[in-house]
Design an enzyme around this catalytic site. Structure first.
Site: not given
Ligand SMILES: *Cc1c(COP(=O)(O)O)cnc(C)c1O
Length: 386
Positions: A179, A207, A239
């Site tokens: 990330s 991602h 995302k």
């Molecule tokens: C954003 C993210 C999460 C958390 O997801 P949310 O739905 O925002 O709680 C988990 N793992 C990774 C790698 C992330 O980038």
């Protein structure tokens, strides 16, 4: 009162001194890649809405239609009476999309990671985590009470040595696309070694899903791996899908076990049905509009070549996440502020989100950016370069 809290106030002072104090910018309006902050319009280069779907008319319309029918709140947890026909349909569509037996919705990705790891492991087991894994994966490992082994980033040899020394249930956990760095996990090697050492393998592709691979199948599509190679896949919906929530996909037994036992699944209110409806619409766009993925590649490559020429220190990333490594936290914040003044929203990421001494600007692209936005960002990066 003041006594009970005074040591916290001291700690806040220390954070300020170390230049790692965090504060929030207040977004007054948001329109595609533009955000309004403090009355000024900025070009946003820090959203994870990579495909530009958060405000897509189909997605918004699906949301509105469902709100009219189901209201805003889901009213209860999935196992009580919060599991609607729309949630159920989305789960089936996500299972098909990822080529897996079943998928299970969670309210957030953080909770999905906590849920899977704490359900699969107890104190006689071991979790193996890449050093750069997302905080939610680390927290899940710690909360499970299992023995906790971290291996150097993408270091399969070190992981193998750890695995060979371990008995009990073993779970290897990794980000798919990292990330804060944007690089890919060495999943082909990880899946081989996990099979060989009889360990479960879990990939968090927050991602990658929707963004990587010809069909948007994420890091698993990129490597050509399926459920037999990576039995546990976690994806987020906030995302690339532009909505909210998360899911876990895998075998019938895995999903049924999570439904029976995962506390962050059982003891929380289900996502609003309208969010699930919006996600069904965005999934259709993810599948159909592969042009959004090719746009991202073009933009990231244009940026990399320009920033490289300017002498900025880039990471080996071919994803929509393009960090510029700065090192010092204060310098990273100063650069972010200078870019802000020039009309660009770029976040400075500091420890403990990233390792000490590797503070960075984390630049992310959206399929809605145009070449001119990238060029203007590069101009700004040239003018703020120390
Ligand atoms: C954003 C993210 C999460 C958390 O997801 P949310 O739905 O925002 O709680 C988990 N793992 C990774 C790698 C992330 O980038």
């Amino acid at each position: 009162m003041s006594d009970l809290f005074s040591h916290l106030a001291d700690e806040l002072g220390e954070l300020r001194q170390k230049n790692v104090y965090r504060s929030r910018r207040i977004v007054e309006a948001s329109q595609g890649i533009y955000v309004q902050i403090g009355g000024r319009i900025l070009v946003n280069f820090c959203s994870n809405d990579y495909l530009g779907l958060a405000q897509h008319p189909d997605v918004v319309k699906a949301f509105q239609t469902a709100v009219n029918e189901y209201g805003v709140g889901s009213g209860s947890a999935h196992l009580i009476c919060g599991h609607s026909i729309i949630h159920h349909a989305l789960e089936e569509e996500l299972a098909t999309f990822t080529g897996r037996d079943r998928a299970l919705l969670f309210s957030t990705g953080y909770m999905a990671n906590l849920g899977v790891i704490t359900t699969l492991l107890g104190r006689f087991d071991t979790v193996f985590e890449d050093r750069l894994n997302h905080a939610s994966l680390l927290d899940g490992g710690l909360a499970s009470g299992a023995k906790f082994k971290r291996y150097a980033h993408a270091n399969v040899a070190e992981l193998t040595a750890h695995l060979q020394k371990t008995t009990g249930n073993k779970l290897v956990v990794t980000d798919g696309v990292f990330s804060m760095d944007g690089d890919f996990a060495p999943l082909d090697a990880l899946s081989q070694i996990a099979k060989q050492e009889h360990a479960w393998l879990m990939v968090d592709d927050a991602h990658g899903l929707g963004v990587i691979g010809e069909q948007g199948g994420g890091i698993l599509e990129y490597y050509g791996l399926g459920q037999a190679d990576v039995p546990i896949l976690m994806g987020t919906l906030g995302k690339g899908f532009g909505t909210f929530g998360a899911f876990v996909a895998g075998s019938e037994v895995l999903i049924e076990t999570l439904i029976q036992k995962a506390r962050p699944y059982i003891y929380t209110t289900a996502l609003p049905t309208a969010v699930a409806a919006a996600t069904r619409a965005s999934l259709q766009l993810v599948i159909k509009e592969s042009g959004r993925r090719s746009r991202l590649k073009i933009l990231a490559e244009r940026f990399r070549s320009g920033a490289g020429q300017l002498g900025w220190s880039l990471m080996p990333s071919s994803s929509a996440i393009q960090p510029i490594i700065v090192g010092d936290s204060q310098a990273a914040v100063a650069l972010s502020n200078a870019l802000f003044d020039a009309g660009f929203l770029v976040s400075a990421i500091r420890p403990p989100t990233v390792p000490q001494g590797s503070a960075r600007l984390r630049i992310t692209f959206s399929a809605l950016h145009e070449e001119q936005h990238v060029d203007r960002l590069l101009d700004a990066l040239a003018s703020v370069k120390p």
